[in-house]
Structures are given as structure tokens and as C-alpha cells.
Design a protein around this motif. Structure first.
Motif, PDB file in Angstrom:
ATOM      1  N   LEU A 264      77.609  21.159  61.700  1.00  0.00           N
ATOM      2  CA  LEU A 264      77.019  20.396  60.621  1.00  0.00           C
ATOM      3  C   LEU A 264      76.606  21.325  59.559  1.00  0.00           C
ATOM      4  CD1 LEU A 264      74.603  18.028  62.468  1.00  0.00           C
ATOM      5  CD2 LEU A 264      76.859  17.384  61.540  1.00  0.00           C
ATOM      6  N   MET A 265      76.933  20.803  58.110  1.00  0.00           N
ATOM      7  CA  MET A 265      76.791  21.580  57.162  1.00  0.00           C
ATOM      8  C   MET A 265      75.566  21.067  56.250  1.00  0.00           C
ATOM      9  SD  MET A 265      80.632  22.767  55.730  1.00  0.00           S
ATOM     10  CE  MET A 265      81.091  20.909  55.824  1.00  0.00           C
ATOM     11  N   ALA A 266      75.100  22.028  55.170  1.00  0.00           N
ATOM     12  CA  ALA A 266      74.134  21.371  54.120  1.00  0.00           C
ATOM     13  C   ALA A 266      74.867  20.457  53.192  1.00  0.00           C
ATOM     14  CB  ALA A 266      73.409  22.639  53.486  1.00  0.00           C
ATOM     15  N   GLU A 267      74.183  19.910  52.696  1.00  0.00           N
ATOM     16  CA  GLU A 267      74.771  18.880  51.419  1.00  0.00           C
ATOM     17  C   GLU A 267      75.416  19.809  50.226  1.00  0.00           C
ATOM     18  OE1 GLU A 267      73.408  15.155  48.389  1.00  0.00           O
ATOM     19  OE2 GLU A 267      71.990  16.028  49.685  1.00  0.00           O
ATOM     20  N   GLY A 268      76.663  19.444  50.119  1.00  0.00           N
ATOM     21  CA  GLY A 268      76.999  20.107  48.828  1.00  0.00           C
ATOM     22  C   GLY A 268      77.967  21.476  49.382  1.00  0.00           C
ATOM     23  N   GLU A 269      78.355  21.349  50.538  1.00  0.00           N
ATOM     24  CA  GLU A 269      79.139  22.417  51.185  1.00  0.00           C
ATOM     25  C   GLU A 269      80.482  21.895  51.799  1.00  0.00           C
ATOM     26  OE1 GLU A 269      75.518  25.130  52.806  1.00  0.00           O
ATOM     27  OE2 GLU A 269      77.120  24.555  54.136  1.00  0.00           O
ATOM     28  N   ILE A 270      81.528  22.625  51.757  1.00  0.00           N
ATOM     29  CA  ILE A 270      82.933  22.079  52.242  1.00  0.00           C
ATOM     30  C   ILE A 270      83.561  23.471  53.022  1.00  0.00           C
ATOM     31  CG2 ILE A 270      85.375  22.136  51.520  1.00  0.00           C
ATOM     32  CD1 ILE A 270      84.244  20.813  48.851  1.00  0.00           C
ATOM     33  N   ARG A 271      84.304  22.879  54.231  1.00  0.00           N
ATOM     34  CA  ARG A 271      84.521  23.665  55.224  1.00  0.00           C
ATOM     35  C   ARG A 271      86.121  23.563  55.247  1.00  0.00           C
ATOM     36  NH1 ARG A 271      80.647  23.921  59.253  1.00  0.00           N
ATOM     37  NH2 ARG A 271      79.919  25.773  58.182  1.00  0.00           N
ATOM     38  N   ILE A 272      86.849  24.388  55.446  1.00  0.00           N
ATOM     39  CA  ILE A 272      88.292  24.427  55.591  1.00  0.00           C
ATOM     40  C   ILE A 272      88.792  24.951  56.817  1.00  0.00           C
ATOM     41  CG2 ILE A 272      90.404  24.777  54.605  1.00  0.00           C
ATOM     42  CD1 ILE A 272      88.939  25.291  51.680  1.00  0.00           C
ATOM     43  N   VAL A 273      89.462  24.370  57.843  1.00  0.00           N
ATOM     44  CA  VAL A 273      89.889  24.936  59.085  1.00  0.00           C
ATOM     45  C   VAL A 273      91.325  25.067  59.416  1.00  0.00           C
ATOM     46  CG1 VAL A 273      89.451  25.109  61.503  1.00  0.00           C
ATOM     47  CG2 VAL A 273      87.653  24.222  60.098  1.00  0.00           C
ATOM     48  N   LEU A 274      91.945  26.287  59.297  1.00  0.00           N
ATOM     49  CA  LEU A 274      93.300  26.354  59.553  1.00  0.00           C
ATOM     50  C   LEU A 274      93.714  26.641  61.267  1.00  0.00           C
ATOM     51  CD1 LEU A 274      96.366  26.988  58.865  1.00  0.00           C
ATOM     52  CD2 LEU A 274      95.601  29.403  58.500  1.00  0.00           C
ATOM     53  N   GLU A 275      94.492  25.743  61.715  1.00  0.00           N
ATOM     54  CA  GLU A 275      94.951  25.846  63.183  1.00  0.00           C
ATOM     55  C   GLU A 275      96.562  26.025  62.943  1.00  0.00           C
ATOM     56  OE1 GLU A 275      92.028  23.573  65.828  1.00  0.00           O
ATOM     57  OE2 GLU A 275      92.218  22.636  64.141  1.00  0.00           O
ATOM     58  N   TRP A 276      96.980  26.459  63.916  1.00  0.00           N
ATOM     59  CA  TRP A 276      98.714  26.459  64.244  1.00  0.00           C
ATOM     60  C   TRP A 276      98.936  26.977  65.544  1.00  0.00           C
ATOM     61  CZ3 TRP A 276      95.819  30.404  62.071  1.00  0.00           C
ATOM     62  CH2 TRP A 276      96.059  31.618  62.527  1.00  0.00           C
TER      63      TRP A 276
END
Length: 509
Positions: free
Chosen positions: A366-378
Motif C-alpha cells: 500500500l502507498m500513501a495518497e498521491g504516490e504512484i508505483r510502476i512495476v516492470l516484469e518480463w
């Protein structure tokens, strides 16, 4: 010419000489000052770009230009720290502190490099420091005692990989640790036919050291008596039909056997083997197995509930202490809903094949409000894809993160964005978190080795906005070495998904 006139002429000439000398000195001073600032600026750029050789040269020239300023020593020490040459960094900081008396240099010594009490005033190492130096490298031993193939992969400890008939060996170039995976009655098949590598949840059957000094605080020889003073179980010396005298001990369920002299002394190059405990897998056996992974740390997520729906049935399983799971499912397509306190609730599609299927799944804390997370998988190939975030905040602060520049901070010291995980051995996750969404950003992916096969990697990017289910982007079919994934404008995600050449900084690993 009268004596008075001669005297005046001489005085004027002397003054002219003094003025010329002063001007020359000023020019030299100005040149030195300019050289100092120029070399500092160049050194900082080279250090940021990962060009350590040129960074060292620039900072050395800066010190030569002005040895009484602290910044040259600080830059040179930071470069040596980045190269993991701590002894050189310590020498530079000591020399700089002696020359300048700078509190910043003293703070760097105390914070990063000094071991309090490691030396006496005379420079001799006291007895208690000798004892401390014999302490186990517990971080390394804990890794050996409990890590799975996936954890070794995420820790970049899989250099010089070779595959035999039902076996797999890798050597970590930095520590000389060799990992061996092979078939036994206990673990059955080792190699995943889809990846050509061991299943991610397996532990190595055997681990060996090329040089044991990396385990024993840099000491080339260790005695049985010294080992008995460490936090080890069942330390003893005994006969071995193959290796003569050996010392054995246990640590966190890992059994160690090391050849020694008759007097119980182990040397750095002694024969050795460490046998990690082979953890029992989930109680439920099934044709779908794998591991649930924390996107920010790369570690397994324990005690997570996974509900599989599809083919007219529902099955619920729970991950074990290492994040491993197993389910018995008919071949077909399923949706797994993952519930775990502290993580974003997520639904992920999985496909079960006729033969055993292995799926490593990733979820986001979980993140704080106003945060973005980008996850790369391959997939397993190409082995090294790299995430890049580039943009600018509303305050005009430039933002750039990648494997070399993992953390971007603002002028006030706050973290704007950070690359949490860099994976160089396939699969991912490789994760970037944006903490300040008040700006415009671009996210793209590069194939570090330029194999031209990035489209065949099966790469996906998941973008988490707050704690909502993620937006998932599958790689475009015509990407070769570069993939422009999306733009993020003040928290709004715009999917681009095209191959694209991008300028990069710090592209040397």
C-alpha cells in the motif's frame, strides 16, 4: 643623469616589476580557482553518469588545484565508495581532514567508513578488535542458509551460469560463492523447461567458497578454538575419508564442512561445502506452483490468501513463510484474487498448462495518497531490462531515475522518485515509485545488452495510482531494444506503448 633621476627611474622600474608579478600571481590564482571549480563540476557529472575512471581523474586534479578545499576530497571519496574501494576512500578522507580540518570530512569518516575503536592511538590493532574481525559475515551466511534461486537472482549472485543434465551451477563473481542445484529424491526436477533455469522457489543443494576469507572477516586462517567462540552450533573437528580432517558446524539449519589442518586451522582456500536446509514446500501439492513477491523488496510475501476462479471451480490457497504457493487446477485460464494485509488487492490472470506450470506473481505494498508505483516484469530473456523515469516537477526540478541514479531528490532534500528494485537476471520485478506526482513524467524501458529481442520478453508494466488496482500495459510487438511505455501527467496515466529511441544517462553497469 643625476643621482636623483637615477633613483627615481630605479624605483619606477621596481614598481613595474612588482605590478607584473602581482598580475601574474593573480592570473595564476584565477586559473587555479577556475581549474578547481571546473574539475569539481566535471567530476560530479562523471560520478553521476557512472564513469568512475574519469571522475577519479577530475577530483584528483581538483585537489591538486586547491588542496585546502574539502569538496575535492569528498568527491573523490564518494567515487571510491561507489567502486567499493573503501580503504582508498578512508585514506582520502583522512588526508583531506588533516589538510582542511573540515567537519564534513570528519562526519563522512564517522558515518560511512570508520569502525570506532578499531585502532589504538599508536595505530596498532587491539586484541578485542582482532576478535571482532573474526566474526562471521552473517549477512552472507544468512543468505546461504535461507535464500531461494529467485533471491539469489535478485541479489545479482548468478554470474558464470552453466547448465548440465538436470543440474545448474552459478558463481558469484564478487564473493566467489558457487551455487549448485541438482536432482535429488527430495526435490525432484530442478530445471524449469520454460526458462532453462531452476524453479524460483528452490534452494541450492550445495554452496562452496573459492576463498573462505570473505566469510571470516577477511582472515586467511581461522582455528577451531576461534570458531567455538562464534554463534555456531555443534562445532567439532573430525576425520573424513576423502578430505582428512574437517571442521563441521551448523548455522540456521545450514550444515558446513570445511577441511582443516591436524591442529584445527582452516585456510582461505580450504575445501568446503555448505548444505542449506531444503525447506519443505506447501502442504498442498499441485500442478500450479510459484511464489508471491513484494514489488518493492523482491522478497516473498507470506500468509497471503490466493483465490483461484475459473473452469467452473474455486480454490483458495495460502502462501507459506517464504511466499511459495501451490494449487491443484485443471488446465485452463484462471483469475487469482490476492488478499494480504498491507498490500493492494489485485486480480491477476494465470494460465495452467497440461504440464506443471510455475508462475511468479508480484503485488504492491500500500502507498500513501498521491504516490504512484510502476512495476516492470518480463520473462527469462533478455536477462537485463532497465526502467527509466524522466521528467520535471512543477517546481522546475529535473527528475531522472534508472539503475545508476536510483534516487532523485528535490532541492529541499525530499525524495521525488526512487527505483526500488533493479533486476539484471530476468523476470523482474523492477520497481519505481513516484512520491511527487505534481509534474510530468515519461517511463520507458531499455534492453541493456541490445539483443534486439525486447518484444519477445513478454514484458508487462503495471502502474499503481494510489491503492487502486493497477493499469497493465503489455509490450508492443515491434519493440527491439527500446520501449516507450507511458506518460504520467499530474497523476494521470497516458498509455503510449510504442518502440522509441530515447537519450539516456548513466548507461554503464
Amino acid at each position: 643623469m643625476t643621482k636623483t633621476r637615477k633613483t627615481i627611474v630605479a624605483v619606477v622600474a621596481a614598481i613595474a616589476v612588482l605590478l607584473i608579478a602581482a598580475a601574474a600571481g593573480l592570473a595564476v590564482y584565477s586559473s587555479a580557482a577556475n581549474s578547481y571549480s571546473t574539475q569539481l563540476s566535471r567530476g560530479a557529472k562523471y560520478l553521476q553518469d557512472g564513469d568512475y575512471e574519469n571522475a577519479v581523474l577530475c577530483y584528483q586534479r581538483a585537489i591538486e588545484a586547491d588542496p585546502d578545499q574539502a569538496d575535492g576530497y569528498i568527491g573523490l571519496a564518494r567515487t571510491y565508495i561507489a567502486l567499493d574501494r573503501l580503504a582508498l576512500a578512508r585514506t582520502v578522507l583522512n588526508e583531506g581532514y588533516e589538510r582542511t580540518g573540515s567537519a564534513r570530512l570528519q562526519l563522512m569518516l564517522q558515518t560511512y567508513l570508520d569502525v570506532p575503536g578499531s585502532e589504538t592511538a599508536s595505530g596498532e590493532t587491539p586484541a578485542d578488535a582482532v576478535t571482532a574481525s573474526l566474526a562471521l559475515n552473517t549477512d552472507l551466511l544468512n543468505t546461504i542458509a535461507g535464500s531461494t534461486f529467485n533471491e539469489y537472482r535478485l541479489a545479482d549472485m548468478l554470474d558464470q551460469e552453466t547448465q548440465g543434465d538436470g543440474s545448474y551451477t552459478a558463481v558469484d563473481a564478487e564473493t566467489g560463492v558457487q551455487l549448485e542445484f541438482f536432482n535429488t529424491e527430495a526435490n525432484g526436477h530442478v530445471i524449469d523447461a520454460n526458462t532453462g533455469r531452476p524453479y524460483t522457489s528452490l534452494r541450492p543443494n550445495r554452496v562452496t567458497f573459492a576463498d573462505l576469507s570473505v566469510l571470516f572477516g577477511g582472515n586467511d586462517s581461522v582455528t577451531l578454538q576461534q570458531l567455538t567462540g562464534l554463534k555456531l552450533s555443534n562445532v567439532r573437528q573430525q576425520d573424513d575419508s576423502t578430505h582428512g580432517q574437517v571442521i563441521t558446524f551448523e548455522y540456521e539449519g545450514c550444515q558446513a564442512r570445511i577441511a582443516c589442518d591436524e591442529d584445527g586451522t582452516i585456510h582461505g582456500g580450504s575445501w568446503n561445502e555448505f548444505l542449506p536446509a531444503q525447506e519443505v514446500g506447501p502442504e498442498v501439492e499441485g500442478n500450479l506452483t510459484g511464489r508471491l513477491v513484494n514489488a518493492v523488496t523482491g522478497a516473498g510475501v507470506p500468509n497471503a490468501e490466493m483465490e483461484f476462479r475459473g473452469q467452473g471451480l474455486v480454490q483458495t490457497v495460502t502462501t507459506d513463510v517464504s511466499g511459495n504457493y501451490a494449487a491443484n487446477l485443471e488446465p485452463g485460464t484462471y483469475t487469482v484474487t490476492i488478499n494480504c494485509p498491507g498490500f493492494v488487492k489485485e486480480e491477476i490472470p494465470v494460465t495452467v498448462n497440461q504440464v506443471d506450470t510455475v508462475e511468479e506473481l508480484t503485488i504492491s505494498p500500500l502507498m500513501a495518497e498521491g504516490e504512484i508505483r510502476i512495476v516492470l516484469e518480463w520473462g527469462g530473456s533478455p536477462s537485463d531490462l532497465d526502467s527509466y523515469l524522466m521528467g520535471e516537477t512543477d517546481n522546475g526540478e529535473e527528475v531522472f531515475t534508472n539503475f545508476r541514479n536510483k534516487t532523485c531528490t528535490g532541492t529541499d532534500g525530499r525524495v521525488i522518485a526512487r527505483q526500488d528494485v533493479d533486476d539484471t537476471n530476468g523476470y523482474g520485478p523492477e520497481t519505481t515509485t513516484i512520491y511527487d506526482i505534481n509534474g510530468t513524467y515519461e517511463f520507458f524501458v531499455l534492453d541493456f545488452n541490445h539483443t534486439g529481442t525486447i518484444a519477445s520478453s513478454g514484458a508487462t508494466v503495471k502502474v499503481y495510482v494510489g491503492n487502486e488496482p493497477p493499469v497493465t500495459i503489455n509490450i508492443c510487438s515491434d519493440a527491439e531494444n527500446q520501449w516507450l511505455v507511458c506518460n504520467i501527467d499530474h497523476g494521470e496515466v497516458e498509455i503510449i506503448n510504442i518502440p522509441q529511441n530515447r537519450p539516456t544517462r548513466g548507461s554503464t553497469k
